[in-house]
Design an enzyme around this catalytic site. Structure first.
Site, PDB file in Angstrom:
ATOM      1  N   ASN A  25       0.996  -0.789   0.432  1.00  0.00           N
ATOM      2  CA  ASN A  25      -0.279   0.073   0.463  1.00  0.00           C
ATOM      3  C   ASN A  25       1.057   1.007  -0.151  1.00  0.00           C
ATOM      4  OD1 ASN A  25       0.448  -0.704   2.630  1.00  0.00           O
ATOM      5  ND2 ASN A  25      -0.841   0.772   3.501  1.00  0.00           N
ATOM      6  N   GLU A  27       0.573   4.896   0.648  1.00  0.00           N
ATOM      7  CA  GLU A  27      -0.444   6.108   0.985  1.00  0.00           C
ATOM      8  C   GLU A  27      -0.003   7.570   0.918  1.00  0.00           C
ATOM      9  OE1 GLU A  27      -0.527   5.519   5.622  1.00  0.00           O
ATOM     10  OE2 GLU A  27      -2.038   3.927   5.098  1.00  0.00           O
ATOM     11  N   GLU A  38      -3.046  -4.129  -3.110  1.00  0.00           N
ATOM     12  CA  GLU A  38      -3.711  -5.367  -4.429  1.00  0.00           C
ATOM     13  C   GLU A  38      -4.030  -4.339  -5.519  1.00  0.00           C
ATOM     14  OE1 GLU A  38      -4.754  -4.317  -0.959  1.00  0.00           O
ATOM     15  OE2 GLU A  38      -6.009  -6.058  -0.566  1.00  0.00           O
TER      16      GLU A  38
END
Ligand code: THU
Length: 120
Positions: A25, A27, A38
């Site tokens: 991930n 951010e 994903e």
């Protein structure tokens, strides 16, 4: 890159062609601009492979901490993105860092999904 939530997630895709692609991930200070592990793994797959078995997801594993004792499952948007490159029987394994895991079928995580593919 999870400095805001401090909730690190990793994803690994195995394609029908047998290749592995990973993602994390990522951010952003503007929170909605962050993307999921994903999604990053899907981007790596599409960047690496031509259309065909190299872009068809046989299995995906998502690793993250548990939340209130429950394994982390893909968000709704990622389920739809996985469906774009997956199959009803694509295996979606969710695991905590110690390897406690459960495997779902993609079609069970996203029933009645929207698709532009003609099924007739
Ligand atoms: N996240 C993922 O990367 N994958 C999931 O399946 C669930 C949520 C990320 C998004 C955000 O960076 C953090 O987890 C907290 O929501």
């Amino acid at each position: 890159h999870a400095p805001y939530s401090r909730f690190a997630v990793g994803a690994a895709i195995r394609t029908v062609g047998g290749a592995l692609h990973v993602g994390a991930n990522v951010e952003n200070a503007s929170y909605p601009e962050g993307w999921c592990a994903e999604t990053s793994a899907i981007a790596a797959m599409v960047s690496a492979a031509e259309p065909g078995p190299g872009r068809r997801i046989a299995a995906v594993c998502v690793v993250a901490d548990t939340i209130d004792g429950r394994l982390t499952t893909p968000c709704g948007g990622c389920r739809q993105r996985l469906a774009e490159f997956g199959m009803p029987d694509t295996e979606v394994t969710v695991s905590d860092p110690e390897g406690r895991a459960r495997t779902y079928r993609l079609a069970d995580l996203l029933p009645e999904s929207f698709s532009m593919e003609k099924t007739a």
